[in-house]
Design an enzyme around this catalytic site. Structure first.
Site, PDB file in Angstrom:
ATOM      1  N   SER A  92       0.802  -1.232   0.000  1.00 28.35           N
ATOM      2  CA  SER A  92       0.000   0.000   0.000  1.00 28.35           C
ATOM      3  C   SER A  92       0.829   1.274   0.000  1.00 28.35           C
ATOM      4  CB  SER A  92      -0.939   0.018   1.213  1.00 28.35           C
ATOM      5  OG  SER A  92      -2.119  -0.699   0.932  1.00 28.35           O
ATOM      6  N   LYS A  95       0.216   3.837  -2.649  1.00 28.90           N
ATOM      7  CA  LYS A  95      -0.782   4.908  -2.590  1.00 28.90           C
ATOM      8  C   LYS A  95      -0.156   6.286  -2.361  1.00 28.90           C
ATOM      9  CE  LYS A  95      -4.556   1.925  -0.976  1.00 28.90           C
ATOM     10  NZ  LYS A  95      -4.013   0.788  -0.234  1.00 28.90           N
ATOM     11  N   SER A 152      -6.338   3.636   4.293  1.00 29.21           N
ATOM     12  CA  SER A 152      -5.654   2.865   3.242  1.00 29.21           C
ATOM     13  C   SER A 152      -6.650   2.128   2.357  1.00 29.21           C
ATOM     14  CB  SER A 152      -4.660   1.861   3.845  1.00 29.21           C
ATOM     15  OG  SER A 152      -3.770   1.375   2.860  1.00 29.21           O
ATOM     16  N   LYS A 254       2.916   6.324   5.718  1.00 26.05           N
ATOM     17  CA  LYS A 254       2.101   5.260   5.127  1.00 26.05           C
ATOM     18  C   LYS A 254       2.592   3.885   5.524  1.00 26.05           C
ATOM     19  CE  LYS A 254      -1.295   3.943   2.575  1.00 26.05           C
ATOM     20  NZ  LYS A 254      -1.440   2.802   3.521  1.00 26.05           N
TER      21      LYS A 254
END
Length: 413
Positions: A92, A95, A152, A254
């Site tokens: 992720s 992103k 997320s 993140k």
């Protein structure tokens, strides 16, 4: 009697259809990426490449991660790391690039926070971490942005990408183009979420490049990464970056996790005038990625300090120019120049320059004219080098100037 039988059959059919649709509805989950585990990053790298170790100073903690990198945000200098150039599956963390492009379009006005985004079936069916948008509903752009960053949400990322570019494929093309423009030469995206896919990879070093651009270009948007929770559709989810709850100086960024990528965390913290970026990839657990990231940040703040050496636009030298409409051009740095050093060594630094010779006009602002060299006098070694750049344009001179300078240049040192 026949009419009753027909009605009963129709009722049974409707009931079966409802049950079928309910079975298709993605099940709620608070996990990150419940992705297949049969994909590996092994093909991304040459196994014969020796390990790369980054160590600006001694005393770095022992890190149990496949790759990691600690960088000073302002200077861009790498303080500690292991295999920061090794290609890995980003999960992720992907992103971050998705968000970067969203911020670009918000900045140009192409999209607005109060736009209403129609949720497609593809977005609604996304697996893994989600904000649980509903098929066919319109959701404010801002809520999708928060769902992607704080929760997320794979569904949110897909909805945003489709709204901006028309399709995930078109958005991914832009992601790869932007990565190339940034110099992220070891990054390639296949989707907007980080779902495991062949040829979907990046490196710790490229992640830092992206994070520095994100923080520099979108400081107001960056604040979103410090928000600890977000609720949508009566479902409250916390930010998975545990450091936000442990360390008040941490303000992003993140997490990522798949079976094949392991547990990953990109974090950033600011204390006084120093900001550090930590990238930890391929740890064994949620706790491990948070603990290791905290260790790296503590080591960085304890061991190093940041200093601004020169202001943007400061004239450091006047460089001889041949065949131009002027004989000299002011040279310096076009951006503030910072240095990261071990604590207590600032007084030992000495600045100098190495000027290029035989420079002919025309010259454009930003052209390289030499090198700024910073030396530790006590250690007798160079600790930083940076390009010395033209601060003004210099046009080509007339024919007489070009001829005379051409003759003089033959006899110049």
């Amino acid at each position: 009697m026949l009419t009753r039988i027909i009605k009963l059959l129709l009722l049974v059919g409707l009931l079966a259809g409802s049950l079928s649709m309910a079975a298709e509805q993605p099940a709620p989950s608070s996990g990150e990426e419940e992705a297949p585990s049969d994909l590996s990053t092994t093909p991304y790298n040459d196994p014969s490449i020796p390990p790369e170790i980054v160590a600006m100073a001694s005393g770095a903690p022992e890190i149990e991660a496949r790759n990691y990198l600690l960088v000073d945000f302002q200077s861009g200098e790498e303080l500690a790391g292991l295999n920061p150039g090794l290609r890995i599956e980003p999960a992720s963390i992907t992103k971050l690039m998705t968000a970067y492009l969203v911020y670009q379009d918000l900045g140009t006005g192409k999209v607005k926070l109060d736009d209403q985004v129609l949720i497609s079936e593809k977005a609604w069916r996304m697996e893994g971490s989600r904000m649980f948008v509903e098929l066919g509903k319109r959701v404010p752009f801002e809520k999708l942005l928060r769902g992607m960053i704080i929760q997320s949400g794979n569904d949110a990322a897909m909805a945003l990408a489709e709204y901006i570019a028309g399709s995930e494929e078109a958005f991914v093309q832009r992601m790869n183009q932007t990565a190339a423009e940034m110099g992220m030469k070891d990054t390639h995206y296949m989707n907007v979420t980080g779902w495991p896919a062949k040829d979907h990879y990046t490196t710790a070093r490229d992640i830092v490049t992206l994070v520095r651009a994100l923080i520099t270009e979108f400081p107001e948007r960056y604040k979103l990464y410090s928000e600890k929770e977000f609720s949508y559709n009566n479902i409250k989810q916390q930010n998975r970056n545990r450091l936000l709850f442990r360390d008040p100086t941490v303000d992003g960024l993140k997490t990522g996790h798949t079976e094949s990528a392991g547990y990953c965390l990109v974090s950033s913290a600011k204390r006084d005038n120093m900001r550090l970026i930590s990238v930890v990839l391929g740890t064994k657990s949620d706790d491990a990625r948070a603990n290791i990231s905290q260790q790296l940040l503590e080591y960085g703040f304890r061991t190093f300090e940041t200093h601004q050496l020169y202001n943007a636009g400061a004239v450091l030298a006047n460089v001889r120019v041949w065949k131009g409409d002027q004989t000299e051009v002011p040279a310096g740095v076009t951006d503030d120049l910072f240095i990261s050093i071990v604590k207590g060594r600032y007084d030992q630094l000495k600045g100098g320059m190495q000027l290029d010779k035989g420079i002919d006009a025309p010259i454009k602002r930003g052209d390289r004219l030499g090198t700024v060299i910073i030396t530790d006098r006590e250690l007798g070694k160079i600790v930083k080098e940076s390009p010395l750049l033209a601060l003004e344009d210099v046009a080509e001179g007339g024919w007489w100037r070009r001829m005379m300078d051409g003759i003089q240049k033959l006899f110049a040192d």
